[in-house]
Every structure is written in C-alpha cells, then in structure tokens.
Design an enzyme around this catalytic site. Sequence first.
Site, mmCIF file in Angstrom:
data_model
loop_
_atom_site.group_PDB
_atom_site.id
_atom_site.type_symbol
_atom_site.label_atom_id
_atom_site.label_comp_id
_atom_site.label_asym_id
_atom_site.label_seq_id
_atom_site.Cartn_x
_atom_site.Cartn_y
_atom_site.Cartn_z
ATOM 1 N N GLU A 1 0.817 -1.217 0.000
ATOM 2 C CA GLU A 1 0.000 0.000 0.000
ATOM 3 C C GLU A 1 0.851 1.267 0.000
ATOM 4 O O GLU A 1 0.480 2.279 -0.592
ATOM 5 C CB GLU A 1 -0.957 0.015 1.199
ATOM 6 C CG GLU A 1 -2.223 -0.809 0.988
ATOM 7 C CD GLU A 1 -2.009 -2.308 1.119
ATOM 8 O OE1 GLU A 1 -0.934 -2.723 1.607
ATOM 9 O OE2 GLU A 1 -2.913 -3.074 0.730
ATOM 10 N N HIS B 1 -12.514 -4.343 8.175
ATOM 11 C CA HIS B 1 -12.847 -4.259 6.749
ATOM 12 C C HIS B 1 -14.193 -3.571 6.525
ATOM 13 O O HIS B 1 -14.814 -3.766 5.485
ATOM 14 C CB HIS B 1 -12.901 -5.654 6.107
ATOM 15 C CG HIS B 1 -11.563 -6.270 5.830
ATOM 16 N ND1 HIS B 1 -10.712 -6.685 6.823
ATOM 17 C CD2 HIS B 1 -10.924 -6.527 4.660
ATOM 18 C CE1 HIS B 1 -9.619 -7.189 6.276
ATOM 19 N NE2 HIS B 1 -9.714 -7.105 4.965
#
Lengths: 326, 349
Positions: free
Chosen positions: A60, A129
């Site tokens: 990321e 999430h």
Amino acid sequence: MAELTYREAVARGIAQEMTRDPDVIFFGEDVGKAGGVFKSTVGLYDQFGPRRVRDCPISEQAILGAAMGAAMTGLKPIAEIMFSDFFAVCFDYIANEFPKSRYMSNGQLKCPLVVRTANGAGSRFGAQHSQSVENWAMMIPGLKVVAPSTPRDVIGLLAAAVRDPDPVIFFEHKSLYPMKGEVPDGEIVDTLGTAKILRPGKDATILALALMVPRALEAADRLKAEHGIDAEVVDVRSLVPLDTQTIMGSVGRTHRLFTVEENPRLCGWGAEIVSIVADEAFYDLDGPPVRITTPHIPLPAADALEDAVLPTVERIAETVRRSLQS
Amino acid sequence: MARKPARAATRAPATNGRRPNDDIGEEVRLKLYHSQFRIRQAEQRAYDLFLQNLVKGTSHLSLGQEAIAAGFGCAMKKGDHTFCTYRGHAHTLARGVPVEKVLGELMQRDNGLMRGKGGSMHLTSAEHGVMGSYAIIGAHLPIACGAALRAQYKGDKDVTVCFFGDGTTNIGAFHEALNFAAIWKLPVVFVCENNYYMEYTPIGDITAVPSPAGDRASAYGLPKIVIDGNDADAVYRAAQEAFAKARAGDGPSLIECLTYRHSGHSRADPGAYRPKGELERWKKDRDPINIYRERMKQFGITQADVERVEAEVNHEVESATEACKAAPNPPMDILFTDVYADGGWAWRN
Ligand SMILES: Cc1ncc(C[n+]2csc(CCOP(=O)(O)OP(=O)(O)O)c2C)c(N)n1
C-alpha cells in the site's frame, strides 16, 4: 440513458477518463486481470492493457507513493486501496506526503491524483474491513474528499476528481456496489463541492453521505407518509470542498438540521457541519441540531449486531420525528 | 553486540601503478571537486550560522559524505529527478541550486528556496529536478518509483535518483519500493549512504546483515553493489553505470556507499556515542575532500586550477551569507497560499 450498477459505474468512470486523457493510469491490487475484488474494475485491463492498468503487489505504501511520484512529474494516476481500513497502512502518504508537498514547496510541487477505496459497512466483514474513514481524510489540510451515493454521481465525481489539480480521496461505499441507477449516456463530469438536494422539504434538513443517502431518502418518505413531516434530504457528496452554501440554504428554509453519518460518534463530519451551522446560522435554527451516527465502538461482524449499530431508516425517521414533535 | 569495524576506513587505496578511472578526465574531476568543496563550505557555513543563532529549527549536515552527492550530481543530466531526505542540503546543492537559496531556507528568510515555508528538512527546487526532501524515513523511495514510472510510461530517458541512509533500509517502504521498481524495471537508482549510524545507534547493532542495502539487493533480483562512498571517482563511475542501465530500460539499481558523517545526527547532537578515535580516523584518512585533492595532484591537475575552484566557491558562499543576512523574513501573506492548487486554502465554498 442506461441502468448501471454503482460498481459498473466505477469502471465506466475510470474508462471515461482513461479514454479522454492518455496521462491517466490506474493501478492497485487485483484491479487488472481479476477486475477488482469488488468487480468494480472489470474490463479495464482488456480495454487499456497492462501498461495503463497495473496489478500491484500488496504494497500500500508503494501504491500511494508511486501514485504521488507519477503525479508530481506529470501523470494523472488513479490508485486503488482495496479497503479504506488499509489507509492506516499507508497513512503517511495520505497525511504527510500528498497534502503537504505543495505547501512545503511553496507551490513548486503538485499532486494531482485520485485514491479510490471501498469504504463502509454492511458486508459483515468486522472491524477491520468495514469502517467508514472519510473523517481520517477530511481532517487533513490539502486533501479533497468525495463520497458519491449513486451510479451517476460515481462517474461525474470521479471525472471531477481525476481532472482536479489536487489530491482527491474518493470513497466508494461497498454496500452500494450492487445498487442500480439511471445513468445518462455520454460523458458525465461533475463539480466537486456541490451538495445536491435530492428531496426538497420544508420541515427539516437531513444531511447524508454515501450509504446513508438512500436510507435518509427512505426515512423522509416514511416521515411524510406516516407523520406528515416534510423533510429535505441533502446528499453532501463532497466533504472537501464542502458546499456550505447549499447546506446553509437548506437549514435557512427548514430551520432544523439532522446529520446522518456512518462513522463512530466522535469527531465525525456531522459534528463539523453542526458546528459551522451553530456558528454562522444559529438564529436560523428552531431546535438543536441532531447527529445520527454509529456508536463509538469498533464494528461487529454478525449481521444482527452490525445492523444494530448503523443508522437505519427506522432510526433516522424516529429521531427526526421525536425531535420535531417534542 | 560489538560494532562492525568501519571497513572503508581501513581499506588501502589502489596503488598498483594502474590508475583507476583514468578516463574521467580533468574537466569532470574539477567539477567533482567543485561540487564537493562547495557542499563542504556551504554546510560548514550553515554550522557557523547555527552558532550565531541565524539558522533556526533543526538541521542535518552531511559533512564527510560530500563525495556521494557530488558523484551522483555530476553524473546526472538536466531532466533527471532527485529525491532526498532531511539530510538533503548536499543533494540539493549538487543539482546546481544556488547556495543562497539553500542558506536562505535554513535561515528561514524570504530568499530561501521555499521562502521559509519548508525549512531545512524539505528543500525543493523543481526547476533543478530536486523533487523534495522527505523527513519521514523511507517515504520518498516509493515516490521515486512513481517518478520513474512516469519516465518509463512516457518513454523519456530521464532517471530518478533517490538518496537515503542505512537506517532507512529497515523500514517497510524500502522493501516495497525495491520490489515495485524491480518488477516493473523502473529507471530509478536507490543510493544508500551508509554512514554506520542510524541516528545515534550503530547500524550494525540493529540490522541482521552486515551490508544493510547491499545484502538485501538479491532479495529483489538486483546485484550487490557496495562502493567506497568517500571516493568521488568511484561514486561517479557507479552512478554512470547505474544510469546507463536505467536509461537502457534494464531497471533499477541499489547502491550502498560506505561513508561517515563528521557531524552529529542533527544540530542538537554532539555525537558522544561514537567510540573514541573513530571520527578522528575517518577525518584523517578518509576525508573525501582531502582524498580528492590528492587525486587531482596524481592526475596532474595544477594547484592554480584547484585554487581557482576554491576561490569561486568561497566567493559564492560569502556573498550568499551576506545576501541571506540582509534578506527579510517571509511576509505574512504567504501563510495561506498553496494549500490547494488554486493558490489558496479554502476548503468550503
Ligand atoms: C518514520 C520515521 N521514523 C523515525 C524518524 C526519526 N529519525 C529521523 S532521522 C533518523 C535516522 C535515519 O537514519 P539513516 O536512514 O541511516 O539516515 P542518516 O540520518 O544517517 O542520513 C530517524 C530514526 C523519522 N524521521 N521518520
């Protein structure tokens, strides 16, 4: 005019911009050959090829860092972070790098990029999430922050984000991906910082974002049908720039303000808007502004538990009714 | 754990009659010396200005490490991009940025590179290809990949050079960036300046391999390159090779340059953690400026040429100092500029 899902609109929006501008490139994890974990980027790899649509390793920091370096030197990257929760893994770029390079360099550097990400709850994924993290981005000077609620707005706001000369964080809501909506043919380009009045009304203003928009609309229908309350629903669409003009205009007509946020209670964007209205339009208000939020807890996984914490149509309608009729 | 010995300090210079890097030539040698001497003088001046309280905030000097910035700087072409760290005065100067602009920023005056909005840790001169100095360890390695990706995408031949310290090799962004650059064969050169210390801790005490960058290169399919970072010729040569590889489309390089910083980590640090005698040894045997003066003599460059270079540098540093002392503080009206691309800071309509 065609009916598209929100996820199809994402792919169409990206394709629209990639077709228009050869400097637009797109990358992220599983976004190419696989078409995205939410199938929101299906077809792009076939259409634009591996040079412009790139599958990335689970990196990321490298994804956002590379987007920044490419943007600084002349490209217009769109980078995907699979789940917005993962912003925490690459937050340096979001908090320290994109938004500060122009200021620190006294205008010498620029950072015209878009970070797309799947935000929000509703999929029973649990606390790592499912978060809504638009506040993480909103609090940082130098970023722009967008969160569309309809397929049409996905395309229009994504186009505006790609064409914007500043770094834009683009929050898609994962529970909206299957939602369908009418989308006009041809190119769609919106303007950032334009809230939309989706349902005019005279008794109360309900401000909502992303998944909370359809819920607010349904709540307004219910308020009208069951209690004769005529609520105005405003889709905020963009937190930065924030369309305070439309918001204040609405409050000036209805005299009551409700914000519906998916975020945990503390420091949400609703608090910011309430504070602005209290500061600048206090005498327009006929009652205290009310925030409807999730409680200040991590999100649970089980469906019954998750459903219990997000603002529901029921809770929105009930909160507005009680507040107006007390 | 015992510190690893400072290998470069004990390495004997090549004396077998052959002269390595003979083909570098007098003109480039004088440039390499000019660049090193200029960085040395400018940083020494920055230190003097601290003591007079004219340099504010913090500042990180790279006295002793000049050969690396100079070697890469001389090998770079216009259009190449530099990414550096908070210890980036040298790399910025090495791209040709005027001393006045750098000292002005250190002194937080209106004539500084960013008119005092960035400070010493964020030196940027886009017109010279200096794409910012990054104070968050490792942040700029992925960013450098992005600049290299743009060059590759556009089919341009420019390279991106990214300088960082040995301590940086232990942060995740280093590994993410190396892998990214390797899989896409990006034209980027990663330059690790191994000065044997992270901040205050010897790198050997906190790193699993003896060469923090070199030993990790193979994990990304790259050759191990460890060079003497105090020999500007060696640096220049390594830079040329890496640039040729990058421009040919053959991907990134990771180069570890062994060196030593003479000063403490930052303004506040006297460097008391170093073993007795270590600094003195490096200064005596491995000072890049002394090494290079000697080298020029070996190659028959005249004392007059050397003195001409030094006089030119001294003049630039002197007049830069005077200009900075005379420069005003930044005006208040720049406070709210350039948060967004429209020039302002408005976040609402
Ligand atoms: C992410 C992050 N962690 C810690 C620091 C604090 N810090 C500043 S410099 C430094 C040491 C870096 O060492 P090295 O990479 O060897 O570079 P050098 O200072 O030797 O040039 C540290 C730990 C920081 N700036 N950023």
